[in-house]
Design an enzyme around this catalytic site. Structure first.
Site, PDB file in Angstrom:
ATOM      1  N   SER A 320       0.873  -1.236  -0.033  1.00  0.00           N
ATOM      2  CA  SER A 320       0.026  -0.087  -0.021  1.00  0.00           C
ATOM      3  C   SER A 320       0.894   1.378   0.069  1.00  0.00           C
ATOM      4  O   SER A 320       1.398   1.833  -0.880  1.00  0.00           O
ATOM      5  CB  SER A 320      -0.995  -0.085   1.243  1.00  0.00           C
ATOM      6  OG  SER A 320      -1.860   0.909   1.013  1.00  0.00           O
ATOM      7  N   ASP A 331       9.380   4.933 -10.732  1.00  0.00           N
ATOM      8  CA  ASP A 331       8.587   5.723 -12.205  1.00  0.00           C
ATOM      9  C   ASP A 331       9.487   6.925 -12.190  1.00  0.00           C
ATOM     10  O   ASP A 331       9.450   7.361 -13.379  1.00  0.00           O
ATOM     11  CB  ASP A 331       7.297   5.834 -12.132  1.00  0.00           C
ATOM     12  CG  ASP A 331       6.613   4.455 -12.081  1.00  0.00           C
ATOM     13  OD1 ASP A 331       6.951   3.750 -12.566  1.00  0.00           O
ATOM     14  OD2 ASP A 331       5.088   4.780 -12.347  1.00  0.00           O
ATOM     15  N   LYS A 345      -1.305  -3.822  -3.229  1.00  0.00           N
ATOM     16  CA  LYS A 345      -2.753  -3.327  -2.936  1.00  0.00           C
ATOM     17  C   LYS A 345      -2.612  -1.794  -3.403  1.00  0.00           C
ATOM     18  O   LYS A 345      -2.045  -1.147  -2.713  1.00  0.00           O
ATOM     19  CB  LYS A 345      -2.762  -3.252  -1.449  1.00  0.00           C
ATOM     20  CG  LYS A 345      -4.040  -2.747  -0.997  1.00  0.00           C
ATOM     21  CD  LYS A 345      -4.164  -2.546   0.494  1.00  0.00           C
ATOM     22  CE  LYS A 345      -5.578  -1.863   1.109  1.00  0.00           C
ATOM     23  NZ  LYS A 345      -5.394  -0.527   0.709  1.00  0.00           N
TER      24      LYS A 345
END
Length: 427
Positions: A320, A331, A345
């Site tokens: 999470s 990224d 999640k």
């Protein structure tokens, strides 16, 4: 921590992590006022209808998993409930129809435990206990920094013979901990024995204690000074603790960082964003989409505290909020992700307090990494995979002190990467 079971405010929190209390969670906790009267408190149906209304208003899937949610309400309210426990069971049965493990009802005890966890605080003396199975004695395992237990000089291995006059031999740890916890400002008296010394008594005043969730140190690896930071969860104090860690390590002129997110189940959404902004100067952190398809994109703010090389350690229990941070770093090309596939999640829950002190966690949004990747049920793939042998896993479990050292295969791989892909070793 002892709290009144009836809260005078409606709390609504947003979580980003796995499953609450068992895996991971991601939370939002805005707060709004709400009056609670005695009549409502005494009606089991009141809480039941509160749950229905919140799900009807906020649940991320407006088809409710193809369930006729209006009919669910009629069914719930058509029955008589002789106790809150019966109403709680009916709530859980109704929520199970959504087939969403993260939308769940929390009884008052579970809700109090969750709010304590996300607050990152406890009320007590700051003493962790263990049970010696051979002697059936309660022992001090560890004292929490800045706690009454630490200031009183309690040490690991001290035997707690009595708590306020109650003998502890044969008592389980949960019972002993429950006797020690209590209201801030109240006192508890422990009868303690250290080694073969004569037992002595200590009276400690309970206080509010901030739980450490960030720990850090400097490792000298050949010519490079590595700032090693372990982040255990994203509670309300995690961002300020991370800020202090980065301040101190920057002051020591470390060459690179290793950020350890292994086993981190998640926590508060806003805290994961705050911490990401400490590492990322420009770029998207995360985006969320609610039931109406509304997209919110959260960006870095140009306030990163360091641009030094970074390796991030993850495993199957990094979930999470941990995945939000790891995904943002990956990224944006800010860090090398090392380890194993993460939990997977990508859902955000709001946690709402109910009129009788219970709570409801309800999924309100889906989140995506900066590149738009949906990691739900798949997790984040590390840039470099580290697979442990059974023996290595056993050693890390049996000897947690080797975590973050060259005896830790995850950390050792991170050091290899930092020293071969950056100029830190030449400094």
């Amino acid at each position: 921590m002892n709290c009144s079971p009836i809260r005078s405010r409606l709390q609504r929190v947003a979580l980003v992590g796995g499953a609450i209390a068992t895996t991971s969670f991601s939370l939002l906790f805005p707060v709004g006022s709400r009056a609670v009267n005695a009549a409502l408190q005494n009606s089991p149906k009141t809480v039941l209808d509160e749950v229905w209304q919140i799900v009807n208003r906020d649940y991320v899937d407006d088809s409710f998993n193809q369930v006729n949610w209006s009919e669910v309400r009629k069914e719930l309210l058509s029955r008589d409930y002789t106790s809150r426990q019966q109403a709680y069971a009916a709530i859980r049965r109704a929520l199970s129809q959504l087939n969403d493990p993260y939308t769940r009802f929390l009884d008052p005890e579970q809700f109090e435990a969750l709010t304590d966890q996300t607050a990152g605080e406890l009320s007590g003396i700051g003493l962790q206990l263990s049970l010696d199975e051979r002697t059936q004695e309660i022992e001090a395992l560890e004292t929490i920094p800045n706690s009454p237990a630490l200031r009183a000089g309690l040490q690991s291995g001290d035997r707690i013979l009595e708590i306020d006059g109650q003998r502890t031999r044969g008592m389980d740890v949960e019972r002993a901990a429950g006797l020690i916890r209590g209201e801030v400002g109240t006192s508890v008296t422990l009868k303690v024995q250290r080694g073969v010394e004569t037992p002595f008594e200590l009276t400690l005043v309970r206080s509010r204690i901030e739980l450490p969730t960030v720990s850090y140190t400097i490792r000298q690896e050949e010519q490079a000074r590595i700032g090693y930071i372990q982040l255990d969860e994203f509670n309300a104090h995690a961002a300020e603790q991370m800020y202090r860690a980065l301040q101190d390590l920057n002051g020591e002129n470390v060459d690179a960082f290793v950020l350890d997110l292994r086993g981190n189940p998640g926590g508060l959404l806003n805290i994961s964003v705050e911490i990401a902004r400490m590492w990322i100067d420009r770029g998207t952190i995360v985006s969320t989409v609610d039931r109406r398809g509304q997209n919110e994109t959260i960006e870095a703010t140009g306030m990163a505290m360091t641009d030094r090389p970074l390796a991030v350690l993850v495993d199957k229990n990094s979930a999470s909020a941990s995945e939000i941070l790891a995904g943002a770093l990956q990224d944006n090309g800010r860090g090398t992700i090392i380890g194993t596939q993460t939990f997977g999640k990508a859902l955000v829950q709001a946690v709402n307090s109910l009129s009788d002190g219970s709570g409801l966690a309800v999924t309100i949004a889906h989140y995506y990494t900066p590149k738009g990747t949906d990691i739900n049920k798949t997790g984040i793939s590390p840039d470099i995979t580290v697979q442990l042998t059974v023996e290595q896993e056993f050693q890390l479990t049996l000897e947690p002190q080797i975590r973050g050292t060259q005896f830790d295969p995850f950390y050792a791989r991170a050091i290899d990467v930092l020293q071969t892909s950056t100029p830190v070793a030449a400094n």
